[in-house]
Scaffold this active site. Structure first.
Site, PDB file in Angstrom:
ATOM      1  N   LYS A   1     -10.110  -2.458  -1.747  1.00 38.83           N
ATOM      2  CA  LYS A   1     -10.540  -2.931  -0.416  1.00 38.83           C
ATOM      3  C   LYS A   1     -11.349  -1.857   0.296  1.00 38.83           C
ATOM      4  CE  LYS A   1      -6.198  -5.341   0.381  1.00 38.83           C
ATOM      5  NZ  LYS A   1      -5.194  -4.305   0.074  1.00 38.83           N
TER       6      LYS A   1
ATOM      7  N   LYS B   1      -5.637   9.127  -2.220  1.00 36.81           N
ATOM      8  CA  LYS B   1      -6.047   8.659  -0.889  1.00 36.81           C
ATOM      9  C   LYS B   1      -6.224   9.814   0.090  1.00 36.81           C
ATOM     10  CE  LYS B   1      -4.507   3.919  -1.068  1.00 36.81           C
ATOM     11  NZ  LYS B   1      -5.498   2.974  -0.902  1.00 36.81           N
TER      12      LYS B   1
ATOM     13  N   LYS C   1     -11.250   1.968  -9.621  1.00 44.52           N
ATOM     14  CA  LYS C   1     -10.533   0.711  -9.381  1.00 44.52           C
ATOM     15  C   LYS C   1     -11.261  -0.132  -8.341  1.00 44.52           C
ATOM     16  CE  LYS C   1      -6.863   0.400  -6.610  1.00 44.52           C
ATOM     17  NZ  LYS C   1      -5.608   0.040  -5.948  1.00 44.52           N
TER      18      LYS C   1
HETATM   19  N1  AQP Z   1      -8.251  -3.342  -8.855  1.00 43.65           N
HETATM   20  C1  AQP Z   1      -7.075  -3.906  -9.017  1.00 43.65           C
HETATM   21  N2  AQP Z   1      -6.743  -4.479 -10.193  1.00 43.65           N
HETATM   22  C2  AQP Z   1      -5.536  -5.074 -10.367  1.00 43.65           C
HETATM   23  N3  AQP Z   1      -4.607  -5.160  -9.397  1.00 43.65           N
HETATM   24  C3  AQP Z   1      -4.899  -4.613  -8.207  1.00 43.65           C
HETATM   25  N4  AQP Z   1      -4.231  -4.541  -7.047  1.00 43.65           N
HETATM   26  C4  AQP Z   1      -4.975  -3.901  -6.124  1.00 43.65           C
HETATM   27  N5  AQP Z   1      -6.155  -3.533  -6.652  1.00 43.65           N
HETATM   28  C5  AQP Z   1      -6.140  -3.973  -7.950  1.00 43.65           C
HETATM   29  C6  AQP Z   1      -2.900  -5.087  -6.859  1.00 43.65           C
HETATM   30  O1  AQP Z   1      -2.898  -5.860  -5.678  1.00 43.65           O
HETATM   31  C7  AQP Z   1      -1.608  -5.769  -5.068  1.00 43.65           C
HETATM   32  C8  AQP Z   1      -1.757  -5.458  -3.622  1.00 43.65           C
HETATM   33  O2  AQP Z   1      -2.299  -4.190  -3.452  1.00 43.65           O
HETATM   34  P1  AQP Z   1      -2.385  -3.620  -1.985  1.00 43.65           P
HETATM   35  O3  AQP Z   1      -3.452  -4.297  -1.243  1.00 43.65           O
HETATM   36  O4  AQP Z   1      -1.089  -3.643  -1.313  1.00 43.65           O
HETATM   37  O5  AQP Z   1      -2.711  -2.114  -2.247  1.00 43.65           O
HETATM   38  P2  AQP Z   1      -3.739  -1.400  -3.166  1.00 43.65           P
HETATM   39  O6  AQP Z   1      -3.306  -1.445  -4.583  1.00 43.65           O
HETATM   40  O7  AQP Z   1      -3.890  -0.033  -2.630  1.00 43.65           O
HETATM   41  O8  AQP Z   1      -5.050  -2.278  -2.988  1.00 43.65           O
HETATM   42  P3  AQP Z   1      -6.471  -1.819  -2.624  1.00 43.65           P
HETATM   43  O9  AQP Z   1      -7.359  -2.990  -2.710  1.00 43.65           O
HETATM   44  O10 AQP Z   1      -6.861  -0.632  -3.451  1.00 43.65           O
HETATM   45  O11 AQP Z   1      -6.350  -1.466  -1.085  1.00 43.65           O
HETATM   46  P4  AQP Z   1      -6.812  -0.184  -0.285  1.00 43.65           P
HETATM   47  O12 AQP Z   1      -8.228   0.070  -0.661  1.00 43.65           O
HETATM   48  O13 AQP Z   1      -6.644  -0.558   1.169  1.00 43.65           O
HETATM   49  O14 AQP Z   1      -5.874   0.893  -0.701  1.00 43.65           O
HETATM   50  C9  AQP Z   1      -0.822  -4.707  -5.848  1.00 43.65           C
HETATM   51  O15 AQP Z   1       0.061  -5.362  -6.732  1.00 43.65           O
HETATM   52  C10 AQP Z   1      -1.875  -3.980  -6.597  1.00 43.65           C
HETATM   53  O16 AQP Z   1      -1.371  -3.458  -7.815  1.00 43.65           O
END
Ligand code: AQP
Length: 334
Positions: free
Chosen positions: A200, A114, A197
């Site tokens: 968001k 990040k 991956k």
């Molecule tokens: N691509 C993914 N596949 C499977 N699981 C996923 N999770 C996130 N992306 C995937 C799971 O969703 C839960 C919540 O995640 P989060 O929103 O707290 O943080 P993150 O993993 O950083 O999600 P994002 O979408 O990638 O958010 P941004 O872009 O804002 O950093 C977790 O259990 C995660 O494993």
């Protein structure tokens, strides 16, 4: 010491929820309600580790709560709340900042991903994020944490922090929580790039199926998903080097609650001209009712806010007991 079988999990309200959040996390939260006491949190304090527009943050917080409810989390039997309403998260995180070692934090790959080349300019909160995550879980002495594959390293750090606290202060005070990383889609990849991956913060909306996408958008994104010209193989192992195809088969399996091999038993030998429409139909069938239910909840903000407040009140009671004990153990007068 024996601990209550308790689940804690959180999702950041840092943008629109997507299929990865659903298949990797929310869908798997639901059955745990039968076997565990569950605490499902909207981790708004984690969201502000990167800039969030305050007006949008409140709306995104409600969206995560609406997704929990629409997926079938029972907010009366279990707990749904937003993190910033319970001060114990921040208090315990500070103590854990003093337990965790710099070297442990510097190894976290999510921070490196990040922060990228901008490491001097990102917030201190982004660096300390895993210590707050450890506090989220251990404040409730949770024993199990359902997460996607990407959070595995943070969970290991949580266990290291718990173990060091126990070792430094009081043996067996915190449980060493177990990750639950199960299912066919523990790491959903971008529809445009099988090495990335689904996330968001992805800028191409064609790469990501959002939980609030309508039926046409879901079908269009699956139709446009990147693939290769080969037909699907008979064995899942043969998809090892075909990342985009592997991703679509895994998504199908997770949506249908079958194994990826079972998907290939049905579609092996078929081209994407047959498989993509079948996947689009399945995705619409599974996601559209939830989408409708989420919108229904989002139409009544006051109801969501009430659910979050009630959940926070109950979470605070559990948190208060832990914080009282932690303060005594550390030597704080309270
Ligand atoms: N691509 C993914 N596949 C499977 N699981 C996923 N999770 C996130 N992306 C995937 C799971 O969703 C839960 C919540 O995640 P989060 O929103 O707290 O943080 P993150 O993993 O950083 O999600 P994002 O979408 O990638 O958010 P941004 O872009 O804002 O950093 C977790 O259990 C995660 O494993």
């Amino acid at each position: 010491m024996s601990f209550t079988n308790r689940v804690f999990a959180g999702i950041k309200p840092s943008g629109d929820l997507h299929l990865g959040n659903y298949l990797g996390a929310i869908k798997r939260f639901v059955p745990l309600q039968e076997t565990h006491e569950c605490i499902y949190c909207v981790v708004d304090m984690h969201a502000i580790t990167v800039w969030q527009d305050p007006k949008i943050l409140a709306q995104s917080t409600r969206e995560v709560a609406a997704a929990y409810l629409a997926a079938g989390i029972d907010a009366k039997k279990h707990i749904i709340f937003n993190q910033s309403q319970v001060a114990g998260h921040a208090e315990l995180a500070w103590i854990f900042n003093c337990v965790a070692r710099m070297g442990w934090m510097q190894r976290m790959t999510q921070f490196k991903d990040k922060a990228g080349k901008n490491a001097q300019n990102v917030s201190l909160g982004l660096f300390a994020y895993p210590s707050l995550m450890a506090a989220d879980i251990l404040l409730y002495k949770a024993t199990h944490v359902p997460v996607g594959e990407d959070q595995k390293q943070h969970l290991e750090l949580t266990r290291d922090i718990a173990a060091k606290f126990n070792n430094d202060f009081e043996k067996d005070f915190f449980p060493l929580p177990e990750p639950i990383i199960t299912g066919a889609a523990t790491r959903v990849m971008s529809l445009r790039d099988g090495t990335k991956k689904m996330s968001k913060s992805e800028s191409s909306s064609l790469a990501t199926i959002y939980m609030l996408d309508d039926e046409d958008a879901i079908a269009k994104k699956i139709k446009k998903a990147r693939t290769d010209p080969e037909p699907l193989p008979q064995n899942f192992d043969d998809l090892e080097n075909r990342l985009e195809a592997k991703n679509l088969v895994s998504i199908y399996a997770a949506l249908a609650d079958i194994s990826p091999q079972e998907v290939l038993n049905q579609y092996g030998g078929e081209g994407f001209g047959v498989f993509k429409p079948a996947l689009a139909q399945l995705a619409v069938e599974k996601l559209a009712p939830m989408n409708k239910e989420m919108r229904r909840y989002l139409d009544d903000k006051a109801q969501i806010d009430e659910i979050l407040k009630d959940g926070a009140n109950r979470a605070r009671e559990i948190a208060k007991t832990t914080m009282k004990q932690v303060k005594d153990i550390v030597g704080f007068i309270s």
